[in-house]
Design a protein around this motif. Structure first.
Motif: not given
Length: 262
Positions: A103-113
């Motif tokens: 993922p490109e960003s912290y927000n993208a990581c959180k969105k995946m989880l």
């Protein structure tokens, strides 16, 4: 309980994946059409497949999900800022062979989880535990009971107010649904009824206990469906009185599904 989670009406005995369910309420006899549970399962399986893909083509040691979880763990342990985390992801994306799926960003990581049902909600709380700033209290800046302020006082101007106390709530409903999205865990949730072998004088599972059997007698309708989830509640305090070197207290509340096999 199982019916509440999956919105099944009384008397509906058809398999949950083959039917559109109706949520009924007191205000409407017809109810409101609910999303087919099969769609939720398909979405979850799609997200899980994407998260379990290799970090890059040919990678056998890491999946996207394992890397994201480990990096987020490091972020919490090392107290990285969001900006630092984003920068680290950018560097790692350049280091990995192309194409890679980090993922490109912290927000993208959180969105995946969150898509996998692993997210949580932050709910502000009164510092004296009087009330949660939730629902009818959501817009208030002071506790309606003790009049304590909701946010910490700061002499400096802050872009975002910092609450005095936060409850981190892990939604239960999504997690219960996820237990029945796999045929393996769905079968394990019925093990206590379908496959457990009773032996007098031996307790291998909570279902062998006197308390479980007494509950079955008292709540016969609930006990009739083995898929109904029985939960055990446990709690503990880490630095509950602030007498350690850390400046905060943490009191986790844990729910354990008793349906599962030992």
């Amino acid at each position: 309980m199982f019916d509440d989670v999956f919105h099944r009406m009384d008397g509906d005995k058809e398999p949950m994946e083959e039917k559109n369910y109706i949520i009924c309420n007191k205000d409407s006899i017809m109810g409101v059409a609910a999303t087919n549970h099969r769609g939720n399962v398909d979405n979850y399986e799609r997200l899980l497949h994407e998260a379990q893909q290799p970090l890059y083509d040919g990678c056998t040691d890491f999946t996207v999900l394992t890397v994201v979880v480990e990096l987020l763990h490091c972020k919490v342990d090392s107290q990285w800022t969001n900006k630092c985390f984003d920068r680290m992801l950018e560097i790692k994306r350049r280091m990995c062979p192309k194409p890679n799926y980090l993922p490109e960003s912290y927000n993208a990581c959180k969105k995946m989880l969150r898509g996998l049902g692993l997210g949580y909600e932050n709910i502000h709380a009164c510092i004296n535990d009087c009330v949660l700033f939730y629902k009818e209290h959501e817009k208030k800046d002071k506790c309606p009971f003790c009049n304590e302020p909701r946010y910490k006082h700061s002499e400096r101007k802050q872009r975002k107010k910092v609450p005095q106390k936060v409850l981190r709530y892990l939604p239960l409903k999504d997690r219960l649904q996820r237990l029945f999205m796999s045929r393996h865990t769905a079968s394990a949730m019925r093990w206590h009824k379908d496959k457990r072998i009773e032996e007098e004088g031996v307790m291998r599972h909570p279902a062998d206990s006197i308390a479980w059997k007494e509950f079955d007698k008292t709540c016969a309708e609930f006990a009739e469906d083995p898929r109904n989830v029985r939960l055990g509640l446990a709690t503990d305090g880490f630095n509950p009185f602030g007498n350690m070197s850390t400046s905060y207290s943490m009191c986790p509340v844990i729910l354990v599904p008793y349906n599962l096999l030992p």
